[in-house]
Each structure stands twice: as structure tokens, then as C-alpha cells.
Design a protein around this motif. Sequence first.
Motif, PDB file in Angstrom:
ATOM      1  N   LYS A  35       0.824  -1.211   0.000  1.00  0.00           N
ATOM      2  CA  LYS A  35       0.000   0.000   0.000  1.00  0.00           C
ATOM      3  C   LYS A  35       0.856   1.258   0.000  1.00  0.00           C
ATOM      4  O   LYS A  35       0.660   2.156  -0.813  1.00  0.00           O
ATOM      5  CB  LYS A  35      -0.922  -0.008   1.217  1.00  0.00           C
ATOM      6  N   TRP A  36       1.828   1.326   0.879  1.00  0.00           N
ATOM      7  CA  TRP A  36       2.613   2.548   1.018  1.00  0.00           C
ATOM      8  C   TRP A  36       3.847   2.554   0.132  1.00  0.00           C
ATOM      9  O   TRP A  36       4.275   3.620  -0.310  1.00  0.00           O
ATOM     10  CB  TRP A  36       2.982   2.771   2.483  1.00  0.00           C
ATOM     11  N   TRP A  39       3.112   4.110  -3.268  1.00  0.00           N
ATOM     12  CA  TRP A  39       2.890   5.559  -3.209  1.00  0.00           C
ATOM     13  C   TRP A  39       4.188   6.320  -2.984  1.00  0.00           C
ATOM     14  O   TRP A  39       4.372   7.418  -3.525  1.00  0.00           O
ATOM     15  CB  TRP A  39       1.869   5.909  -2.126  1.00  0.00           C
ATOM     16  N   VAL A  58       2.342  11.782   0.571  1.00  0.00           N
ATOM     17  CA  VAL A  58       1.622  10.515   0.744  1.00  0.00           C
ATOM     18  C   VAL A  58       0.628  10.703   1.884  1.00  0.00           C
ATOM     19  O   VAL A  58       0.888  10.334   3.019  1.00  0.00           O
ATOM     20  CB  VAL A  58       2.600   9.351   1.032  1.00  0.00           C
ATOM     21  N   ILE A  61      -0.576   8.440   5.563  1.00  0.00           N
ATOM     22  CA  ILE A  61       0.443   7.568   6.143  1.00  0.00           C
ATOM     23  C   ILE A  61       0.936   8.188   7.453  1.00  0.00           C
ATOM     24  O   ILE A  61       1.118   9.403   7.557  1.00  0.00           O
ATOM     25  CB  ILE A  61       1.615   7.339   5.156  1.00  0.00           C
ATOM     26  N   LEU A  66       5.658   5.557   7.467  1.00  0.00           N
ATOM     27  CA  LEU A  66       6.514   6.140   6.435  1.00  0.00           C
ATOM     28  C   LEU A  66       7.971   5.789   6.699  1.00  0.00           C
ATOM     29  O   LEU A  66       8.691   5.364   5.787  1.00  0.00           O
ATOM     30  CB  LEU A  66       6.324   7.655   6.355  1.00  0.00           C
ATOM     31  N   THR A  69       8.505   2.118   5.878  1.00  0.00           N
ATOM     32  CA  THR A  69       8.467   1.888   4.430  1.00  0.00           C
ATOM     33  C   THR A  69       9.744   2.387   3.774  1.00  0.00           C
ATOM     34  O   THR A  69      10.342   1.693   2.935  1.00  0.00           O
ATOM     35  CB  THR A  69       7.238   2.587   3.813  1.00  0.00           C
TER      36      THR A  69
END
Length: 142
Positions: A35-36, A39, A58, A61, A66, A69
Motif C-alpha cells: 500500500k505505502w 505511493w 503521501v 500515512i 513512512l 516503508t
Amino acid sequence: MTEGVQGRGVGTGQRYEVFHTDCPAREVAGHVTSKWGSWVLISLRHGSLRFYELRESVQGISEKMLAQTLRTLVQDGLLWREVEPTTPPQVTYGLTDFGKELGAPLSELLDRITRRLGPHDSPGHRDEVSRDRVSRPPAHRP
């Protein structure tokens, strides 16, 4: 910087066994399509950004997600990370060549989706319109 997962244990012309659960390429693909992760890669397609700029880009989030990720994508060799020794430290992220290579199809996918939806599609309106847009082929019966 350390070597990314994409190069481990594979010589020229060889491929990973991506359907095996222990395949490192499968793990990277999971990070890219998360998902992240997707992006973040799309947000960096036009150039490097600082952490707070990514957080604003983004939307939705958390800072914790963040950071997690970004750490994962750096370890995978998709992003580079640069820390400026200021107070507080300024951390900038950008796409590596590998990240650009994988980010391009994600950007194209997003562009195709947004072109298909049009400028004013809302989720409720999209359901009504999609019935008109989709022509279903007749059912095939043996």
C-alpha cells in the motif's frame, strides 16, 4: 551503500524462482506493491524529497509507517538516503536506478487509472458509470 536484493545469487541471464516463498525477488515485489511502498515510489518519480515532504505527499500515512516503508525500500536498493548533519537532521530520499526502473510502470499504471476515471469521478458515481463503461462479453457455454 549496500547491494540491493535484485542482484543476490543470480548471474547474467538467470532468473529467480519468484513463486517460491523464500525467493528474495518475491519479497522485494511485495515491498514495491505494498500500500505505502508504491505511493512512496510514485511520489519520488520527479525527484528527491525530504522526509516531511514525503509525509505531506503521501497523505494518510503515519510517520511511523513512512519511516518503516522508507527503511525497507532503502534496504531493497530502491531508494537512496542522505542525512544532512543539522539540528534536527535533514533526511532526503530519492530513487536509485533500480527504483526508477520499477517506479516507471507504477507511475504509468496510476496515469492509466486517472485517465480512465476522469476528472470528477467519485466512488459512488464511479459505480454507476462503470456499469455503462464495461461491456460484458456473452457467457461462453461449452
